[in-house]
Write a protein that holds these residues in place. Structure first.
Motif, mmCIF file in Angstrom:
data_model
loop_
_atom_site.group_PDB
_atom_site.id
_atom_site.type_symbol
_atom_site.label_atom_id
_atom_site.label_comp_id
_atom_site.label_asym_id
_atom_site.label_seq_id
_atom_site.Cartn_x
_atom_site.Cartn_y
_atom_site.Cartn_z
ATOM 1 N N ALA A 529 20.735 43.329 45.705
ATOM 2 C CA ALA A 529 21.242 42.318 44.522
ATOM 3 C C ALA A 529 21.697 41.286 45.100
ATOM 4 C CB ALA A 529 22.121 43.359 43.533
ATOM 5 N N VAL A 530 21.584 40.087 44.234
ATOM 6 C CA VAL A 530 22.546 39.034 44.337
ATOM 7 C C VAL A 530 23.429 39.142 43.265
ATOM 8 C CG1 VAL A 530 22.520 36.491 44.189
ATOM 9 C CG2 VAL A 530 20.607 37.842 45.368
ATOM 10 N N VAL A 531 24.861 39.037 43.411
ATOM 11 C CA VAL A 531 25.982 39.167 42.385
ATOM 12 C C VAL A 531 26.740 37.899 42.277
ATOM 13 C CG1 VAL A 531 27.878 40.609 41.731
ATOM 14 C CG2 VAL A 531 25.884 41.740 43.042
ATOM 15 N N SER A 532 26.770 37.337 40.993
ATOM 16 C CA SER A 532 27.840 36.550 40.676
ATOM 17 C C SER A 532 28.702 36.942 39.606
ATOM 18 C CB SER A 532 26.879 35.282 39.796
ATOM 19 O OG SER A 532 27.516 34.282 39.497
ATOM 20 N N GLY A 559 26.558 29.356 44.769
ATOM 21 C CA GLY A 559 25.311 29.761 45.301
ATOM 22 C C GLY A 559 24.894 31.181 44.371
ATOM 23 N N PRO A 560 25.590 31.869 44.243
ATOM 24 C CA PRO A 560 25.298 33.265 43.105
ATOM 25 C C PRO A 560 24.814 32.529 42.122
ATOM 26 C CG PRO A 560 27.103 33.834 44.743
ATOM 27 C CD PRO A 560 26.966 32.294 44.893
ATOM 28 N N LEU A 561 25.715 31.442 41.335
ATOM 29 C CA LEU A 561 25.628 31.274 40.313
ATOM 30 C C LEU A 561 24.084 30.534 40.189
ATOM 31 C CD1 LEU A 561 26.880 30.307 37.286
ATOM 32 C CD2 LEU A 561 27.263 28.182 38.637
ATOM 33 N N LYS A 573 22.880 18.886 40.747
ATOM 34 C CA LYS A 573 22.601 20.367 40.959
ATOM 35 C C LYS A 573 23.445 21.161 41.024
ATOM 36 C CE LYS A 573 20.942 18.874 45.165
ATOM 37 N NZ LYS A 573 20.505 18.849 46.499
ATOM 38 N N VAL A 574 23.320 22.444 40.759
ATOM 39 C CA VAL A 574 24.322 23.560 40.602
ATOM 40 C C VAL A 574 25.177 23.642 42.352
ATOM 41 C CG1 VAL A 574 24.863 26.072 40.291
ATOM 42 C CG2 VAL A 574 23.375 24.624 38.724
ATOM 43 N N ASP A 640 26.917 38.568 36.658
ATOM 44 C CA ASP A 640 25.335 38.692 36.495
ATOM 45 C C ASP A 640 24.874 39.036 37.905
ATOM 46 O OD1 ASP A 640 24.592 36.547 33.889
ATOM 47 O OD2 ASP A 640 26.729 36.536 34.845
ATOM 48 N N VAL A 641 23.563 39.769 37.665
ATOM 49 C CA VAL A 641 23.226 40.456 38.798
ATOM 50 C C VAL A 641 21.336 40.268 39.024
ATOM 51 C CG1 VAL A 641 22.828 42.375 40.267
ATOM 52 C CG2 VAL A 641 24.785 42.203 39.021
#
Length: 813
Positions: A529-532, A559-561, A573-574, A640-641
């Motif tokens: 999972a990518v966790v933000s 990055g995760p965002l 860019k984010v 957010d995942v």
């Protein structure tokens, strides 16, 4: 002419009953709103609650003050600062120091607004144990109120606790008191404390620091939400002001429509007066005298009703939680003067156009005129109707070009419908005939003459049809515009949430305090999972050199965002977000990538940040994004995942649930976060639409009785031609339904135009969502109008036809 006017009022009392009732009701509502506003202008000074017995309270910095050329500007800080440790140590030399802590607690069977405190602070609110003892160890609590008894175990979001004592409720909170040590573990940060020392010594000890020393009534500032009374009164003032404005508008509308129809019915009477030698000025003065008498009597009656209704309204808003419990109606006289003279002015303004038309009646013109309306549109109606329609179109176009966001504000979408309602009502006579023929085309094709007669009677009596349709137009247009605007904006916000959420799952904390650091680490450690993890915060910016603006912000790692959220970027860019930059939206004064902007962070720290990216404005909820380094004091309240490539969705969901918090799939999160209209707005709209519906009922009843009474001879001729009594009554009911449908269609047209403006504004703000029309509410409104119209047209017709048709056909006007 005054004597003639008085005799006319006595003879034609049915014609003026509706105007009297509508006007008296309007004055009563204005008096009620005025009394409520006067009573809410000055809130009494709230006394301290939690610290009523505390000698001195020292509070950390909780406001941001910025000097400008026109004076200081202040905002509440999102993350108040704690009292520095070295200051606390210095204060301990003066006397006993008790650190205060407040944190939300959720209990399975307890009140929904439970709050936790350390036991040492209970004495300052004068809590006394009435059963049991004080807490001595972790897991023991004292509870305020009687919802639980000593010895019981209570399951909370902060662990299971044992109730060892209860204290009588003080009325302002539902509290759980822990030991001081456990309270410090549950809420490490303390932003205020009590010092048992001389106030002068405390002030000397904290001199030169951004700290507040509170004594006397100022100790109320340390209570939870000390400004809640003034905020509630401000919201209530807006609600009453809106309702008062709608009341005045609908009063003028109904009274003007009623007088216009009454004058149209009395053309032959005015013609006889002119033939007898009355001048146009005398006829106008007679109509004005009638309005003056009705206005004086109705305004006086309205003031009496207002005095009775104002306390009822105050009790209603208190029971509904819109006003503080202490709110009552004060002893004021100016609201009565305002309501009385406004009512009289409304009566005179409503009759201006009608009196002018009455004065233009020729000596023999009305005697020769048939019942068919050949010239329903005067040059005045053309001029004002077209002018208002053009004004509505131009102002809408200018708003869309210059500031489309303005159209999304409540004050705008509440006031704009009135302009279009008036324009369409003035132009209604030119729309009634083709609209009637279109609506009645199918019924007219059915066997029998009923459908054809309904169509032709409605199309021939344009003034009558327009007068009856007018109140239906007002109610349907207001219901469709107000309820449709809030529903459309809520759907637009939900669309933004749906489009911006790219995560597979959203994890929210079990309580209101956010995730602790250990839980966040467990969530971040979930495999596949990518966790933000993001925090709620705020930033403050000074715009135009004088306006200190608070902007909601979220703190996240870039990055995760980028992997879990689709931000509506207009530029940048984010991934360019870092500790020295910020993501803003186009509503900011500075919104160019690469520019530097001076901001104050959530704890009041001033920083200069580079703009890394710019988002579209949207519905106004896009806010700003910063990194966690620029959100000191903010706790993680949302995770957010996104399932990584090759990851197992079910395994990720199971691991997240095990780590802690509520795990919601993307669709569940969107549904759970669907915006709702706040209670004050909802009650305000209920009040406004209730007024409009009440006026519609009065106006419909009055106009239908007037119209049916005026057509008694026509109905008698139908009886003589062979129609049965039930056929005539069905014809009358059919005409009433036809007119209601015409008013409903015109109201729907107004609502559609208003919602089209909001939809266009949303599109220019880069939010494309469908228009939400409140069909159920509109159906109920039209249905209620239809029932009223049928009842108050069939009833007088049925009573009239109890006499022989020959007698009715030969009766005089």
């Amino acid at each position: 002419m005054l004597s003639v006017a008085l005799r006319t009022l006595r003879t034609r009392w049915v014609t003026f009953v509706g105007s009297f009732v509508a006007l008296s009701l309007g004055v009563a509502l204005l008096a009620v709103m005025g009394l409520a506003l006067a009573s809410s202008l000055d809130a009494p000074e709230r006394q301290p609650e939690r610290f009523a017995a505390a000698p001195v309270v020292v509070q950390g910095q909780d406001t941001l003050t910025v000097p400008t050329s026109i004076g200081d500007r202040t905002q509440k800080l999102a993350h108040p600062r704690a009292v520095p440790e070295e200051t606390v140590a210095q204060l301990r030399r003066l006397g006993t120091v008790v650190e205060d802590r407040s944190f939300p607690v959720r209990a399975a069977k307890g009140p929904g607004d439970l709050v936790g405190h350390p036991w040492s602070t209970a004495a300052f609110a004068r809590y006394d144990i009435d059963a049991g003892r004080a807490p001595r160890a972790a897991g023991e609590v004292v509870v305020s109120g009687d919802w639980v008894r000593p010895g019981e175990r209570v399951t909370t979001d902060r662990g299971t606790v044992t109730v060892v004592g209860t204290a009588a409720s003080q009325g302002f909170e539902d509290a759980l008191f822990y030991t001081d040590a456990q309270a410090a573990e549950l809420s490490p940060k303390s932003t205020q404390l009590v010092v048992e020392a001389d106030a002068a010594d405390v002030r000397a000890a904290v001199a030169g620091q951004d700290l507040q020393v509170l004594t006397g009534t100022d100790r109320r500032l340390a209570d939870a939400d000390p400004d809640r009374d003034s905020e509630a009164l401000t919201a209530m003032n807006a609600m009453f002001g809106t309702a008062g404005g709608v009341t005045a508008f609908v009063s003028v509308f109904v009274v003007a429509s009623t007088f216009a129809f009454a004058v149209a019915q009395r053309r032959r009477e005015f013609g006889l007066l002119r033939t007898a030698g009355a001048t146009p000025g005398q006829v106008r003065r007679m109509v004005f005298a009638e309005a003056l008498v009705v206005g004086v009597l109705a305004s006086a009656a309205g003031c009496v009703l207002g005095a009775y209704g104002a306390p009822k309204l105050a009790a209603w808003v208190v029971d509904g939680g819109l006003a503080p419990e202490w709110f009552t109606i004060g002893d004021f006289t100016w609201p009565y003067h305002m309501a009385f003279w406004t009512g009289l002015l409304v009566a005179l303004l409503g009759v201006i156009a009608a009196s002018w038309r009455a004065g233009r009646t020729g000596p023999t013109q009305a005697l020769r005129e048939a019942s068919v309306d050949t010239k329903a549109m005067t040059w005045g109606r053309w001029l004002f109707g077209a002018g208002l329609l053009l004004t509505a179109a131009v102002t809408l176009g200018l708003a869309l070009v210059s500031d489309p966001g303005e159209l999304l504000h409540r004050k705008t979408y509440v006031s704009r419908p009135m302009l279009l309602i008036t324009a369409i009502a003035l132009l209604a006579p030119i729309l009634v005939r083709p609209l009637t023929r279109l609506i009645a085309w199918l019924p007219a094709q059915l066997p029998g003459a009923g459908g054809m007669l309904v169509r032709e009677n409605a199309a021939a009596g344009i003034r009558r049809t327009a007068a009856v349709a007018a109140p239906v137009l007002v109610t349907v247009a207001l219901a469709g515009s107000l309820l449709g605007a809030t529903a459309t904006l809520n759907e637009a916000k939900a669309t933004e949430t749906r489009e911006q959420t790219a995560a597979s799952f959203v994890v929210t904390p079990a309580g209101d305090a956010g995730f602790d650091a250990a839980t966040v680490q467990k969530l971040k450690a979930v495999e596949g999972a990518v966790v933000s993890a993001t925090s709620s915060s705020a930033v403050y910016v000074l715009e135009d050199g004088v306006a200190l603006i608070k902007s909601e912000a979220r703190a996240a790692e870039p990055g995760p965002l980028a992997e879990t959220v689709h931000l509506p970027l207009a530029a940048g860019k984010v991934s360019d977000l870092d500790d020295g930059s910020i993501i803003v939206n186009e509503e900011w004064e500075k919104h160019t990538v690469g520019q530097r902007v001076d901001v104050w962070l959530g704890d009041g720290t001033k920083k200069s940040l580079r703009i890394a990216a710019v988002m579209t404005t949207g519905t106004g909820n896009n806010g700003a994004y910063v990194t966690p380094a620029n959100a000191p004091g903010a706790s993680v309240d949302r995770v957010d995942v996104t399932v990584a490539d090759g990851g197992d969705r079910a395994a990720v969901a199971a691991a997240l649930a095990k780590a802690g918090g509520h795990v919601l799939a993307r669709s569940q999160w969107v549904q759970a976060s669907y915006p709702e209209t706040n209670r004050t707005t909802r009650y305000g709209f209920m009040l406004v639409l209730g007024i409009a519906l009440l006026y519609t009922g009065i106006s419909l009843a009055n106009t239908m009785v007037m119209a049916t009474s005026d057509r008694v001879r026509d109905l008698a001729v139908l009886r003589l031609a062979g129609a049965t009594q039930w056929q005539v009554l069905r014809l009358v009911a059919g005409e009433a339904l036809m007119v209601v449908v015409v008013g409903g269609v015109l109201g729907l047209l107004v609502a559609g135009l208003n919602l089209a403006g909001i939809w266009s504004a949303l599109g220019l703000l880069s939010v494309w969502s469908p228009v939400q029309m409140p069909w159920a509410e509109l159906g109920a409104t039209v249905g209620a109008c239809a029932v009223l119209a049928v009842v108050f047209s069939v009833a007088p017709a049925g009573l009239a036809m109890r006499r022989r048709a020959v007698e009715l056909a030969g009766m005089r006007e």
